[in-house]
Write a protein that holds these residues in place. Structure first.
Motif, mmCIF file in Angstrom:
data_model
loop_
_atom_site.group_PDB
_atom_site.id
_atom_site.type_symbol
_atom_site.label_atom_id
_atom_site.label_comp_id
_atom_site.label_asym_id
_atom_site.label_seq_id
_atom_site.Cartn_x
_atom_site.Cartn_y
_atom_site.Cartn_z
ATOM 1 N N PRO A 232 0.803 -1.227 0.000
ATOM 2 C CA PRO A 232 0.000 0.000 0.000
ATOM 3 C C PRO A 232 0.839 1.282 0.000
ATOM 4 C CG PRO A 232 -0.882 -1.585 1.575
ATOM 5 C CD PRO A 232 0.446 -2.111 1.128
ATOM 6 N N PRO A 380 -2.693 -8.289 1.953
ATOM 7 C CA PRO A 380 -2.173 -6.974 1.559
ATOM 8 C C PRO A 380 -1.770 -6.879 0.101
ATOM 9 C CG PRO A 380 -1.233 -7.655 3.658
ATOM 10 C CD PRO A 380 -1.964 -8.836 3.114
ATOM 11 N N THR A 383 -5.281 -6.085 -1.617
ATOM 12 C CA THR A 383 -5.782 -4.739 -1.324
ATOM 13 C C THR A 383 -4.777 -3.673 -1.745
ATOM 14 O OG1 THR A 383 -4.950 -4.980 0.951
ATOM 15 C CG2 THR A 383 -7.263 -5.489 0.558
ATOM 16 N N GLY A 384 -3.467 -3.980 -1.619
ATOM 17 C CA GLY A 384 -2.453 -3.028 -2.051
ATOM 18 C C GLY A 384 -2.478 -2.807 -3.548
ATOM 19 N N LEU A 387 -5.442 -0.633 -4.328
ATOM 20 C CA LEU A 387 -5.204 0.761 -3.973
ATOM 21 C C LEU A 387 -4.288 1.437 -4.990
ATOM 22 C CD1 LEU A 387 -5.444 3.117 -1.963
ATOM 23 C CD2 LEU A 387 -3.531 2.133 -0.688
ATOM 24 N N SER A 412 -7.624 4.964 0.699
ATOM 25 C CA SER A 412 -6.985 4.150 1.737
ATOM 26 C C SER A 412 -8.001 3.695 2.768
ATOM 27 C CB SER A 412 -5.864 4.944 2.413
ATOM 28 O OG SER A 412 -4.854 5.309 1.493
ATOM 29 N N THR A 415 -10.170 0.827 1.168
ATOM 30 C CA THR A 415 -9.482 -0.463 1.084
ATOM 31 C C THR A 415 -9.236 -1.054 2.464
ATOM 32 O OG1 THR A 415 -7.352 0.705 0.932
ATOM 33 C CG2 THR A 415 -8.381 0.011 -1.125
ATOM 34 N N SER A 416 -9.013 -0.186 3.464
ATOM 35 C CA SER A 416 -8.785 -0.699 4.817
ATOM 36 C C SER A 416 -10.057 -1.316 5.397
ATOM 37 C CB SER A 416 -8.278 0.423 5.741
ATOM 38 O OG SER A 416 -9.280 1.394 5.983
ATOM 39 N N ASN A 419 -10.357 -4.664 3.863
ATOM 40 C CA ASN A 419 -9.372 -5.522 4.507
ATOM 41 C C ASN A 419 -9.881 -6.012 5.859
ATOM 42 O OD1 ASN A 419 -6.631 -6.594 4.209
ATOM 43 N ND2 ASN A 419 -6.150 -5.348 5.998
#
Length: 502
Positions: A232, A380, A383-384, A387, A412, A415-416, A419
């Motif tokens: 990320p 990650p 999701t990274g 992002l 951010s 996406t968090s 997550n």
């Protein structure tokens, strides 16, 4: 290999170590600011840039710092005799090898970066720092499961030493860049010394080659996690490249304050080793998870709302530059972003702590890649990547640097949250526990009372006043919470009892 497990070692308490770690990181943030001020006032702009470049080298040469401690910590928590001593020895050996490699490459790296030979000494001294970081991680693999609060004490020792040495070497002796490096080296040396004193009672059982063989097989996982967790951060490079240094400055200013909300995750610092210890005859499970969630939310909810209510006071009080007032909107988004990350970290400890693939001191790779643990460390990457892709697509559309920074903060946060949903599902699959919604409601009521106080106070943009507002808001929240929440009073008493018995 299960017969090598020790029995009878008490588990660490749950609340007090977390409070120590949380307080230590807040203290570290304050002393870090003081040390940075001393450095900025003692170095030229060019030397400050060189110091930042040396810090970048440290980051890359410590990429393997968790390869051994990752598994050693799990073995220590499960009670396998000799795992702490073996882990420390391996970390020291690996650290020495990497430090020697850095020392051999330093002149070459300096020439690539265009740094003059007059700075060779401070660059070479960084090899010592590299070794110290590996040593600290090795000691932490024993302290975290056995005496987690000692890790927080060691952080305080390091920070105090760093500020004192910085004052003596920079402001009194005027040693410049060498003084900065030696101050940091001295601080780490003090931290290592204190950590070893705290850990030596748990370092026994001798060196065990079978552990080393198993850890070597599973060494890919901590490296895999290391790079995944940094996916990320690529979005920040995109922000800088597409929107410029002003946008990155806005984001960084808000990020420095919002990050404090993430420190609340350390309130659950002892949860991970307690869950791991379940396999050695200890019973730890849903009640520990639920209590950890309460501890984290008890702090993260008021801190998040407070940051969202007075972002301008916090930013202008800290930075004293009116340009940073524009970053208030970014902080309003980043505060809940770091709160979500804090909660995700706690649930991640559940996913990692209940995994039993290594419960018999064996690490079968075929089974490992099919576990929830591997899925958690793979998340990650997904999701990274999402992002980064959204940042590349949307940031060029921003009308101004501020809009670009705000857009990245919103991306951010989104996406968090995604997550968090996935990690919560993984945690629930591994262990059945209840989310403490009744406690959250009481925390929200106390936070509402705090909000009334913060909104009623006038806006004065000075650091001393910002701290006063934080203090008044915190006192109001605590007073109301203790008045309406019997369980909060019980938790506070339990923490105080643990402090007296430490």
């Amino acid at each position: 290999m299960w017969w090598l497990m020790a029995s009878g070692r008490p588990r660490p308490s749950l609340g007090y170590p977390g409070l120590v770690m949380f307080s230590a990181h807040l203290f570290s943030a304050a002393t870090g600011l003081v040390f940075t001020i001393m450095v900025v006032r003692s170095l030229s702009q060019a030397e400050f840039g060189i110091w930042q470049n040396m810090s970048d080298f440290v980051f890359y040469f410590t990429a393997l710092e968790n390869v051994v401690p990752f598994w050693a910590k799990r073995f220590v928590a499960r009670g396998f005799r000799g795992s702490g001593e073996t882990g420390l020895a391996c970390s020291l050996l690996l650290g020495a090898c990497v430090a020697l490699l850095y020392g051999a490459l330093a002149p070459f790296l300096m020439s690539i970066m265009g740094v003059g030979g007059s700075y060779l000494l401070p660059y070479m001294l960084i090899a010592i720092q590299v070794f110290e970081i590996y040593a600290l991680r090795g000691l932490g693999a024993t302290l975290h499961p056995c005496r987690p609060q000692a890790v927080g004490y060691a952080i305080v020792v390091k920070e105090v030493t760093k500020v004192i040495m910085g004052y003596l070497l920079l402001w009194i002796a005027g040693l410049g860049l060498v003084g900065v490096v030696v101050s940091v080296l001295s601080a780490h040396a003090a931290q290592i010394t204190f950590s070893f004193i705290m850990a030596r009672g748990f370092l026994s059982g001798g060196f065990n080659w079978s552990y080393v063989r198993e850890w070597a097989k599973g060494s890919f996982l901590p490296v895999y996690s290391f790079f995944g967790q940094r996916m990320p951060t690529l979005a920040l490079f995109i922000l800088f490249a597409l929107a410029g240094d002003v946008a990155r400055g806005y984001y960084g200013a808000a990020q420095a304050i919002g990050l404090v909300v993430f420190y609340t995750s350390f309130m659950a610092y002892a949860l991970y080793p307690r869950l791991l210890a379940r396999g050695s005859g200890s019973r730890s499970g849903p009640e520990d998870v639920e209590r950890s969630l309460k501890l984290v939310l008890m702090f993260s909810i008021p801190m998040t709302v407070g940051a969202m209510l007075i972002p301008d006071v916090l930013l202008l009080g800290l930075y004293r530059l009116t340009e940073y007032a524009a970053a208030s909107l970014i902080l309003v988004v980043l505060a809940p972003y770091y709160a979500v990350r804090s909660l995700t970290s706690v649930l991640g400890s559940v996913v990692s702590g209940v995994e039993e693939v290594d419960a018999k001191a064996r690490i079968p790779i075929g089974e490992l890649v099919r576990t929830r643990l591997f899925a958690y460390y793979s998340l990650p990457y997904a999701t990274g990547t999402y992002l980064v892709a959204l940042s590349l697509a949307l940031l060029p559309l921003a009308a101004s640097p501020l809009d670009a920074a705000l857009m990245l903060a919103l991306l951010s946060l989104g996406t968090s949250i995604a997550n968090l949903v996935v990690v919560y599902s993984l945690a629930k699959e591994g262990l059945e526990f209840s989310f403490p919604w009744p406690s959250v409601a009481r925390y929200a009521i106390a936070t509402g009372a705090m909000s009334i106080v913060l909104l009623a106070l006038p806006r004065i943009y000075r650091l001393s006043y910002a701290l006063l507002m934080v203090g008044l808001g915190g006192a109001t929240y605590l007073a109301v919470l203790l008045a309406i929440d019997r369980e909060a009073r019980a938790i506070l008493k339990a923490v105080l009892r643990a402090r007296r018995s430490d």
